[in-house]
Write an enzyme that holds these catalytic residues in place. Sequence first.
Site, mmCIF file in Angstrom:
data_model
loop_
_atom_site.group_PDB
_atom_site.id
_atom_site.type_symbol
_atom_site.label_atom_id
_atom_site.label_comp_id
_atom_site.label_asym_id
_atom_site.label_seq_id
_atom_site.Cartn_x
_atom_site.Cartn_y
_atom_site.Cartn_z
ATOM 1 N N CYS A 197 -0.326 -2.127 -3.699
ATOM 2 C CA CYS A 197 -1.783 -2.295 -3.751
ATOM 3 C C CYS A 197 -2.168 -3.655 -3.169
ATOM 4 O O CYS A 197 -1.654 -4.681 -3.606
ATOM 5 C CB CYS A 197 -2.235 -2.205 -5.206
ATOM 6 N N CYS A 200 -3.829 -5.951 -6.111
ATOM 7 C CA CYS A 200 -3.105 -6.536 -7.251
ATOM 8 C C CYS A 200 -1.585 -6.562 -7.061
ATOM 9 O O CYS A 200 -0.877 -7.134 -7.878
ATOM 10 C CB CYS A 200 -3.437 -5.777 -8.539
ATOM 11 N N CYS A 233 -4.118 2.940 -6.851
ATOM 12 C CA CYS A 233 -3.231 1.971 -7.476
ATOM 13 C C CYS A 233 -2.925 2.416 -8.909
ATOM 14 O O CYS A 233 -3.795 2.919 -9.611
ATOM 15 C CB CYS A 233 -3.879 0.583 -7.490
ATOM 16 N N CYS A 236 -4.432 -1.008 -11.155
ATOM 17 C CA CYS A 236 -5.811 -1.501 -11.193
ATOM 18 C C CYS A 236 -6.750 -0.384 -10.731
ATOM 19 O O CYS A 236 -6.314 0.738 -10.505
ATOM 20 C CB CYS A 236 -5.982 -2.785 -10.363
ATOM 21 N N ASP A 353 12.588 -9.683 18.837
ATOM 22 C CA ASP A 353 13.408 -9.159 17.751
ATOM 23 C C ASP A 353 13.260 -7.639 17.718
ATOM 24 O O ASP A 353 12.154 -7.127 17.544
ATOM 25 C CB ASP A 353 12.922 -9.775 16.442
HETATM 26 ZN ZN LIG Z 1 -3.970 -2.545 -7.739
#
Ligand SMILES: [Zn+2]
EC number: 6.3.5.13
Length: 429
Positions: A197, A200, A233, A236, A353
């Site tokens: 997420c 959060c 999420c 949250c 790379d």
């Molecule tokens: Zn979240």
Amino acid sequence: MTQLPLRAQLASALGRTAATLSRATGRGDGSVIGGRVGLALEPDLLRKLAQDRKLALVSATNGKTTTTRLITSALQELGDVATNAFGANMPAGHVSALSSAKHAPYGVLEVDEKYLPEVINTTGAGVIVLMNLSRDQMDRAGEIWLLAQKWRRALAGKNTHVIANADDPLVAWGASTATRVTWVSAGQPWKEDSWCCPECGGPLDRKGMEYTPPGGHVSGMVTSRTAENDWACRECTFRRPEPSWFLDDDAVIDPRGQRWVLDIQLPGRANRANAVVALATAETFGLPIQRALPRLREVTSVAGRYTTVQRDGRHARLLLAKNPAGWLEAFDVLDRSLPVILSVNAQGPDGRDTSWLWDVDYRVLRGRPVYVAGERRLDLALRLDVAGVPFQLADSFEQALAAQPPGKVDVIANYTAFQQIRSEFGRAV
Ligand SMILES: [Zn+2]
């Protein structure tokens, strides 16, 4: 349009002269040098060229050149459109694009993701189009989360209309500070860069995975066609915004619920997603879908992508893939009955790379002849070997092409490999 101040007029004119000289001396299409000259003479030139126009800025990791082209094609239905058709997507390229179409009332500008906040602030564009964010070449990646955070700051409090892909969690987060957003369900085939997420850091649940929202009950209506791209999420309240436009297989569903078959010329799911975003954008300019859609069908190739080069009866269709998400999109376009040539370089514009090669799942290539060329063919060969994909190594693209039977072959190449093939094999047809 109001007249540009004298200094800006002069800077714009000198920039165009520099661009013409650059083209005449064979130093490229001149759009960057022209813009640089203009900006050196008048640092405020981009703002002045942008004012009094209706502008859309288009940004994403993948598909921004194509989507810019599709939106431009649609808006030409309304009038002249200034655009950076050659992919010069930083401010010098924008100056060049706008000053070479000084009287166009509309502008559609492809913008490099990192420059987007600056270009939003400078141009005051009324429409911002955001499609996807994923890792680009490893050594230039920066932090895509930081990038999305900069988008948030740039969009907060602005009177702009954002068109954003609700299916990409990082894009949804980046766009969600804007006051006005039209959410599009354009899909997100590449999910490897968005398992967390952005709000959060908690785990994101996706449709098909076990999902228990906060509070333990499912909230919000999710229709069946949006559900496959849903995400939320676990820790949250951040979750996918409800879209009003949908890509539904080969069709678009508009905000009135009407279904329109896309039948565009550009191949693959990614381009159908780009088309849906283009239609949603065109509508914010007041262009109805029935007028925009035929214009999208006119686009057959974009800066050499999807065109074919020929030699000795071999017809090679060129697909550009610059990063893991781009490879996934290219695989979707491949003709399963044809051999495929893969060509990978690691020059500056490609990123030096090549460890990102290990992030791509190549097993879809099993069962067809695969040829490997390019400067980093050994890196790619090792990766294919581990994935259990039989292949043949070629010293060069030319040799790989000559090894094919006459007829069609698909080619996936990253940036400089793609450009090399285009220049060595002449104009694409
Ligand atoms: Zn979240």
